[in-house]
Design a protein around this motif. Structure first.
Motif, mmCIF file in Angstrom:
data_model
loop_
_atom_site.group_PDB
_atom_site.id
_atom_site.type_symbol
_atom_site.label_atom_id
_atom_site.label_comp_id
_atom_site.label_asym_id
_atom_site.label_seq_id
_atom_site.Cartn_x
_atom_site.Cartn_y
_atom_site.Cartn_z
ATOM 1 N N VAL A 326 0.856 -0.922 -0.051
ATOM 2 C CA VAL A 326 0.060 -0.110 -0.109
ATOM 3 C C VAL A 326 0.800 1.093 0.097
ATOM 4 O O VAL A 326 1.749 1.398 1.095
ATOM 5 N N PHE A 327 0.625 1.999 -0.950
ATOM 6 C CA PHE A 327 1.633 3.500 -1.208
ATOM 7 C C PHE A 327 0.909 4.396 -1.029
ATOM 8 O O PHE A 327 -0.302 4.678 -1.428
ATOM 9 N N ALA A 341 6.055 10.160 1.196
ATOM 10 C CA ALA A 341 5.328 8.901 0.849
ATOM 11 C C ALA A 341 5.972 7.741 1.808
ATOM 12 O O ALA A 341 6.779 7.901 2.408
ATOM 13 N N VAL A 342 4.987 6.866 2.059
ATOM 14 C CA VAL A 342 5.149 5.643 2.988
ATOM 15 C C VAL A 342 4.583 4.512 2.282
ATOM 16 O O VAL A 342 3.387 4.557 1.492
ATOM 17 N N LYS A 343 5.441 3.453 2.329
ATOM 18 C CA LYS A 343 4.979 2.146 2.121
ATOM 19 C C LYS A 343 4.414 1.104 3.088
ATOM 20 O O LYS A 343 5.529 0.807 3.981
ATOM 21 N N LEU A 344 3.295 0.792 2.990
ATOM 22 C CA LEU A 344 2.897 -0.078 4.039
ATOM 23 C C LEU A 344 2.261 -1.589 3.637
ATOM 24 O O LEU A 344 2.655 -1.650 2.205
ATOM 25 N N LYS A 345 1.371 -2.396 4.154
ATOM 26 C CA LYS A 345 0.736 -3.440 3.597
ATOM 27 C C LYS A 345 -0.662 -3.500 4.103
ATOM 28 O O LYS A 345 -1.280 -2.676 4.851
ATOM 29 N N ILE A 379 -3.028 0.593 -3.715
ATOM 30 C CA ILE A 379 -2.716 -0.866 -3.366
ATOM 31 C C ILE A 379 -2.368 -1.465 -4.758
ATOM 32 O O ILE A 379 -3.074 -1.530 -5.644
ATOM 33 N N SER A 380 -0.794 -1.614 -4.648
ATOM 34 C CA SER A 380 -0.321 -2.481 -5.768
ATOM 35 C C SER A 380 -0.432 -3.948 -5.864
ATOM 36 O O SER A 380 0.069 -4.262 -5.157
ATOM 37 N N LEU A 381 -1.004 -4.517 -6.810
ATOM 38 C CA LEU A 381 -1.200 -5.817 -7.019
ATOM 39 C C LEU A 381 0.252 -6.395 -7.479
ATOM 40 O O LEU A 381 0.343 -7.553 -7.316
ATOM 41 N N THR A 384 4.972 -2.604 -7.258
ATOM 42 C CA THR A 384 5.804 -1.626 -7.936
ATOM 43 C C THR A 384 5.004 -0.273 -7.685
ATOM 44 O O THR A 384 3.605 -0.271 -7.651
ATOM 45 N N PRO A 385 5.641 0.700 -7.504
ATOM 46 C CA PRO A 385 4.958 2.055 -7.254
ATOM 47 C C PRO A 385 4.375 2.639 -8.461
ATOM 48 O O PRO A 385 3.229 3.446 -8.422
ATOM 49 N N GLU A 386 4.617 2.142 -9.881
ATOM 50 C CA GLU A 386 3.791 2.799 -10.956
ATOM 51 C C GLU A 386 2.377 1.893 -10.966
ATOM 52 O O GLU A 386 2.259 0.715 -10.701
ATOM 53 N N PRO A 387 1.291 2.993 -11.097
ATOM 54 C CA PRO A 387 0.046 2.220 -11.199
ATOM 55 C C PRO A 387 -0.022 1.362 -12.344
ATOM 56 O O PRO A 387 0.498 1.530 -13.490
ATOM 57 N N LYS A 388 -0.778 0.166 -12.134
ATOM 58 C CA LYS A 388 -0.995 -0.904 -12.975
ATOM 59 C C LYS A 388 -2.612 -1.263 -13.075
ATOM 60 O O LYS A 388 -3.257 -1.011 -12.017
ATOM 61 N N ALA A 389 -2.997 -1.677 -14.353
ATOM 62 C CA ALA A 389 -4.336 -2.157 -14.233
ATOM 63 C C ALA A 389 -4.853 -2.897 -13.061
ATOM 64 O O ALA A 389 -4.374 -3.973 -12.856
ATOM 65 N N GLY A 390 -5.850 -2.718 -12.612
ATOM 66 C CA GLY A 390 -6.189 -3.427 -11.459
ATOM 67 C C GLY A 390 -6.140 -2.960 -10.075
ATOM 68 O O GLY A 390 -6.518 -3.677 -9.273
ATOM 69 N N ASP A 391 -5.083 -2.161 -9.958
ATOM 70 C CA ASP A 391 -4.619 -1.580 -8.672
ATOM 71 C C ASP A 391 -5.873 -0.722 -8.136
ATOM 72 O O ASP A 391 -6.807 -0.248 -8.854
ATOM 73 N N LEU A 392 -5.904 -0.806 -6.676
ATOM 74 C CA LEU A 392 -7.129 -0.211 -6.038
ATOM 75 C C LEU A 392 -6.331 1.089 -5.663
ATOM 76 O O LEU A 392 -5.246 1.363 -4.945
ATOM 77 N N PHE A 393 -6.972 2.329 -5.461
ATOM 78 C CA PHE A 393 -6.583 3.800 -5.003
ATOM 79 C C PHE A 393 -7.764 4.590 -4.678
ATOM 80 O O PHE A 393 -8.817 4.253 -4.906
#
Length: 417
Positions: A326-327, A341-345, A379-381, A384-393
């Protein structure tokens, strides 16, 4: 440079040749004409005397032997006179004086031209350009030391002293190296060459005052005060001058005055300087509270931080793994690079998180440098920090970076298409 001076010497010789050769040619022609005139005169005299002798002979006044003897003497005299160089030598003397005069004038012209070129010409610039062409990278690919870089800049400014940007760079480098007296001298060069109506002029005046202040051991004296006064007369809101007055007031425990000076500077300050001013104002306010004195309120000195309450929308967490990334970030409105920025789970959600300058990606891009941002969580599936299809935000914009009293609710409820 050897080629330059060789070319100048050759051109000078050509110029002298152009001046002197016609003069020498005219001199020879004049000598020849005078010699020819002299010969004609001698022949005319010979003919005239011979005619007189023949007339005397015809009248019976001269016998044949006497006539022959006198005629022989005339012929000898004619042979001696024809080709006589006496007149030519007289002309030669006059021509020599002319040659000397012209030669002296030519030499003086060359000397004066070289003197003017040395003063007004661009030989030093040409030498610097040739140096750069011969050695584009004087440090051969390595990072130069501070002293090497300073030495190179000093050399270039000796050649091109009108380079205002170079003098300013040299001044600020001196100041950063603690060479305050050298910094003062360099700032003087900037002020002497920069037009007084230039937008940067007043700012340099303030920096010059700061250099005087540091050179005096971080203390005010008459020279510093005069320069500060001259700067504020041109611009009452000049940040560096007001900052110096605030420091001086703070050191003398005149905290309310320090807050006033720094507050006036804060209204004009860039983000990089504003944070230092806010810290100084807060420190002065603390001192006033400790003394039990009234504390002036100053808008805009609250800490730059954003408190977020991040959670998942109902029904979206069933397909997620607990360790998926989770970014959470804050970035300029419409920008891409996060300021914090912070990275969590996923397993950490829901939670409260505070974004501030301690979470900055780079020292140059911090949350305190802006007034508003957009905040988001993703939430990156793929992890990676770059947005991808299917990510939740989730995204909220705009959000103020100061004055926040309660956590902002940030619900992750959208899917990247």
């Amino acid at each position: 440079m050897v080629g330059l001076w060789t070319g100048i010497a050759l051109l000078t010789l050509c110029a002298l040749g152009i001046v002197l050769l016609p003069l020498l040619r005219a001199r020879r022609l004049q000598q020849q004409e005078v010699a020819e005139d002299r010969d004609r005169q001698n022949i005319d005299i010979y003919r005239e005397r011979l005619s007189e002798l023949e007339e005397e002979k015809a009248q019976g006044n001269l016998a044949q032997p006497e006539f022959d003897e006198l005629k022989l003497e005339l012929e000898r005299s004619l042979l001696q006179d024809v080709g006589d160089t006496e007149a030519a030598l007289r002309v030669s003397k006059i021509s020599s004086m002319q040659v000397i005069t012209v030669s002296v004038m030519a030499v003086l012209l060359v000397i004066s031209s070289l003197g003017l070129y040395a003063k007004l010409g661009s030989a030093p610039r040409l030498e610097l350009a040739l140096e750069r062409q011969a050695q584009p990278d004087p440090f051969e690919g390595r990072t130069p030391t501070l002293e090497e870089a300073l030495s190179r800049l000093e050399h270039e400014l000796e050649v091109t002293p009108e380079n205002v940007e170079g003098w300013y760079l040299l001044a600020t480098t001196y100041m950063g190296a603690g060479r305050y007296d050298d910094g003062i001298a360099a700032f003087k060069q900037v002020l002497a060459r920069l037009p007084q109506d230039a937008p940067q002029y007043i700012g340099v005046m303030g920096q010059y005052a700061q250099a005087l202040y540091f050179a005096n051991g971080g203390k005010m004296n008459d020279a510093v005060r005069e320069q500060v006064a001259a700067t504020l007369q041109r611009n009452p809101g000049e940040i560096t001058a007001l900052g110096l007055l605030g420091i001086d007031a703070f050191e003398q425990q005149r905290y309310a005055e320090a807050i006033d000076f720094w507050s006036r500077a804060l209204a004009q300050a860039e983000p990089s300087a504003a944070e230092s001013l806010r810290a100084g104002i807060s420190r002065a306010q603390q001192e006033l509270r400790a003394l039990g004195e009234p504390v002036p309120e100053v808008a805009g000195i609250e800490p730059a931080e954003i408190r977020l309450a991040v959670r998942l929308a109902e029904g979206l967490g069933a397909t997620l793994e607990p360790d998926q990334a989770v970014f959470i970030f804050a970035r300029p409105v419409g920008g891409r690079m996060p300021l914090a920025a912070v990275k969590l789970k996923v397993s950490d959600l829901p939670l409260e998180v505070v974004l501030d300058d301690t979470l900055a990606m780079t020292p140059q891009a911090r949350l305190s440098g802006v007034d508003e941002v957009e905040v988001g969580a993703r939430i990156s599936l793929t992890g990676t920090p770059e947005p991808k299809a299917g990510d939740l935000f989730a995204i909220l914009s705009p959000v103020s970076v100061r004055g926040q009293t309660q956590a902002i609710d940030l619900v992750i409820d959208q899917v990247v298409e």
